[in-house]
Enzyme design. Structure first.
Site, PDB file in Angstrom:
ATOM      1  N   LYS A  35      48.652 -83.037 102.083  1.00 15.66           N
ATOM      2  CA  LYS A  35      49.628 -82.368 102.481  1.00 15.66           C
ATOM      3  C   LYS A  35      49.102 -80.992 103.282  1.00 15.66           C
ATOM      4  O   LYS A  35      48.099 -80.561 103.155  1.00 15.66           O
ATOM      5  CB  LYS A  35      50.506 -81.869 101.353  1.00 15.66           C
ATOM      6  CG  LYS A  35      49.882 -80.825 100.332  1.00 15.66           C
ATOM      7  CD  LYS A  35      50.053 -79.160 100.649  1.00 15.66           C
ATOM      8  CE  LYS A  35      51.270 -78.576 101.033  1.00 15.66           C
ATOM      9  NZ  LYS A  35      50.976 -77.214 101.189  1.00 15.66           N
ATOM     10  N   THR A  77      48.714 -74.387 100.796  1.00 15.58           N
ATOM     11  CA  THR A  77      48.477 -74.879 102.240  1.00 15.58           C
ATOM     12  C   THR A  77      48.275 -76.164 102.185  1.00 15.58           C
ATOM     13  O   THR A  77      48.552 -77.086 101.674  1.00 15.58           O
ATOM     14  CB  THR A  77      47.472 -74.014 102.970  1.00 15.58           C
ATOM     15  OG1 THR A  77      48.191 -72.739 103.592  1.00 15.58           O
ATOM     16  CG2 THR A  77      47.101 -74.730 104.282  1.00 15.58           C
ATOM     17  N   GLU A  88      52.656 -77.301 112.659  1.00 15.80           N
ATOM     18  CA  GLU A  88      54.077 -76.560 112.911  1.00 15.80           C
ATOM     19  C   GLU A  88      54.430 -76.639 114.483  1.00 15.80           C
ATOM     20  O   GLU A  88      53.700 -75.839 115.204  1.00 15.80           O
ATOM     21  CB  GLU A  88      53.978 -75.268 112.282  1.00 15.80           C
ATOM     22  CG  GLU A  88      53.783 -75.386 110.786  1.00 15.80           C
ATOM     23  CD  GLU A  88      53.274 -73.769 110.405  1.00 15.80           C
ATOM     24  OE1 GLU A  88      53.668 -73.404 109.429  1.00 15.80           O
ATOM     25  OE2 GLU A  88      52.528 -73.173 111.001  1.00 15.80           O
ATOM     26  N   ASN A 140      57.612 -69.876 111.735  1.00 17.77           N
ATOM     27  CA  ASN A 140      56.847 -68.717 111.098  1.00 17.77           C
ATOM     28  C   ASN A 140      57.553 -67.388 110.887  1.00 17.77           C
ATOM     29  O   ASN A 140      57.057 -66.435 110.340  1.00 17.77           O
ATOM     30  CB  ASN A 140      55.386 -68.563 111.580  1.00 17.77           C
ATOM     31  CG  ASN A 140      54.722 -69.734 111.029  1.00 17.77           C
ATOM     32  OD1 ASN A 140      54.264 -70.005 109.822  1.00 17.77           O
ATOM     33  ND2 ASN A 140      54.438 -70.714 112.024  1.00 17.77           N
TER      34      ASN A 140
END
Lengths: 389, 389
Positions: free
Chosen positions: B166, B177, B261, B384
């Site tokens: 992940k 994380t 991201e 973020n």
């Protein structure tokens, strides 16, 4: 300020009609000090400048925006020399007393024709010019002129420091980058001036971060022509001048961060209680360069976990159970423990301000350092993703 | 793959009804190897895990998402131990053979009640569970499950490697994380396994960059239960298994970068001709972490000046006049000279692809290194900057 002239015009180097060619001229040869980028890839004007700095004397500075004269090979260096020769002839001074500086697009040949046409006009009208004209001519995609003027009194004698800077990202979309020119009519040896300027840079331009990148053209140039009655001799004089110069450079560096690409906030991270000066520096620098800290600040999110994690990966010695963290005056981590939602709500109010401090106390030593930085917005990405043409 | 069971359920740790509690169980105690974050700020499960790793044996791994159990003090460590005890009791195995791992919000106490309720259910239904259930239970804001399965044949004997990971940012909005779990029915000593896993990590998870941040919870855990007939003895066996493990970890790390991201492109920067291995590493890493390179790639702008400038500030030895730079197979800088607009137009076509290489040849040595990274979009900032609540 005695004996300095400034001017700036449009010489057709930039595609639009903005000013793009500026000059500084001192009636007398001035003591010169300079600090250049540490980047191993440097532009032609810096190759020439590093060589001429050895003399420690300068009378004229030519600066263009719109073209960085970087990655332009042997021809680029010849163009830099040629442009300085044109200036020297026009002022009837030795070419060794001329410094040149460029900022703008990387990799394109310097349009020397525009210099041959532009420089004579620039110099002919120099008496009608102003610091503002010069400050405007050196901008790339900055949104504001950056000028600081400080009157100082030394042993009853008045002298002035004028600082002009450009830069709003460490590198702009193929623009390169931070330039600063400091002029004073103080009387000081160039050797003294060099060490004082270096110290001032470490406390200002070397303590700011917009995006963590550094450029091929960064230059801070300082000229002292000694035309005021104030002169520097002993230790005390140096300390006093250092204080004044620090103030000017710090204010200029603050202006650069404030004008950071897409920036909405000006933040000072202060790291205290570090085990060594290097630890304090590394922790402050890593936090100021963290995208996750910068984006959280843009989101006005007191995301202390990111600040602490950045310190943790900085290489500095960190003991979790000893860390204190404050946003402004709000304690959010107390000896490694989170202070709870209440503290976060208070901290969130601080983050809504445009200027604030973050204080990280490692509580394992006596050393301290700081960085000035800005937040990180979608606008930064937009500016830097735009195709250059 | 022989002797491993996987499962994942929702235990109410995450606010929504997504799976958030996963288990891996091996019928026999397995050789264990692990690599943890280098961050000096680490979560409670890592404090416990580093201690239990010393035994080199593991039979069950409990993983939760939704809470990182980080910055939770002494209570956090107690909760980690407590949750491992519940698992040990349910399986009737020694608690030393249980590893726990957490990912999610930092600073909030672990909701131990959900573990007390959830673990028995998780284990009761384990035979109905699958690798997919587990892979789903460990995700935070990842957009996809990350699973790699590889069948290997060793001296005529079949064994399998299954890897589950992940992570899509080095730290998510207060999520922490990257986790990876590697299971194999190969027969190998834990001491061998540790050094092989370390090498594989250096070639995969330590060669990716999404945003340059590293987290407090990063863990790569590898279990080998020896239930296949294949076993590892000599150097040749090790080299062969290393190759297979490298492949699995590299594929997993690729999946993480692809899911970066806001990422739209997967890029491999290869630095060649460096004076030392460290130089090659530093240059590749600095380029892969440069916001200006990443944003230019998002803008599909072959902004070679930024790549070269990043190499120049990386600390690696760089000689401008020797640099070659290629986007894909398009040479854009040849021995330090720009190849012109034509090359840039060709390079721009390469940058329109979703996956490509950038090759920087420093031409001053024989050492080479690489990084996998993604571009940098407004979406990254949006993700973020969002306030956590």
């Amino acid at each position: 300020m005695k004996g300095f002239k400034f001017h700036g015009i449009n010489a057709g180097i930039k595609p639009d009609s903005q000013k793009d060619l500026g000059i500084i001229f001192s009636e007398k040869p001035a003591s010169m000090a300079a600090v250049f980028t540490k980047n191993k890839v440097i532009a032609a004007p810096l190759i020439l400048g590093k060589d001429r700095l050895k003399n420690g004397v300068c009378q004229a500075v030519l600066v263009n925006s719109g073209n960085a004269n970087c990655f332009t090979g042997e021809q680029g260096l010849q163009d830099a020399i040629e442009s300085s020769n044109i200036v020297a002839k026009a002022f009837e001074i030795p070419e060794e007393l001329v410094m040149v500086s460029s900022t703008g697009v990387i990799g394109l040949p310097l349009p020397i024709g525009n210099f041959e046409k532009g420089i004579p006009l620039l110099i002919k009208d120099i008496d009608s010019g102003s610091v503002d004209d010069f400050a405007e001519a050196i901008l790339t995609t900055d949104t504001t002129k950056k000028i600081i003027r400080k009157e100082c009194i030394h042993k009853g004698k008045v002298y002035t420091i004028v600082g002009i800077a450009k830069g709003s990202g460490m590198i702009k979309p193929d623009m390169a980058t931070m330039l600063a020119f400091i002029c004073t009519d103080l009387n000081i040896l160039y050797s003294m001036l060099q060490s004082i300027l270096q110290k001032s840079c470490n406390r200002s331009f070397n303590r700011i971060s917009v995006d963590g990148d550094t450029s091929t053209n960064d230059t801070v140039l300082c000229l002292a022509n000694g035309m005021s009655q104030a002169y520097i001799e002993g230790e005390d004089d140096i300390i006093e001048f250092q204080k004044n110069l620090d103030e000017v450079l710090f204010s200029l560096s603050k202006k650069i961060v404030k004008d950071g690409e897409g920036a909405t906030k000006l933040v000072k991270i202060i790291v205290k209680g570090a085990k060594s000066p290097r630890d304090a520096f590394m922790a402050a620098q890593t936090i100021s360069n963290s995208n996750l800290v910068k984006t959280a600040l843009f989101g006005e999110d007191p995301n202390w976990g990111r600040v602490v994690a950045a310190a943790g990966r900085s290489g500095a010695e960190v003991v979790m159970e000893k860390i204190d963290l404050l946003f402004g005056d709000v304690l959010i981590v107390d000896k490694g423990e989170w202070c709870g939602k209440g503290a976060e709500i208070k901290a969130n109010k601080i983050l809504k301000e445009q200027e604030f401090n973050i204080i990280l106390d490692l509580n394992i030593g006596k050393f301290e350092d700081y960085f000035l930085f800005c937040d990180f917005s979608q606008e930064y990405v937009r500016i830097n993703a735009d195709y250059r043409s």
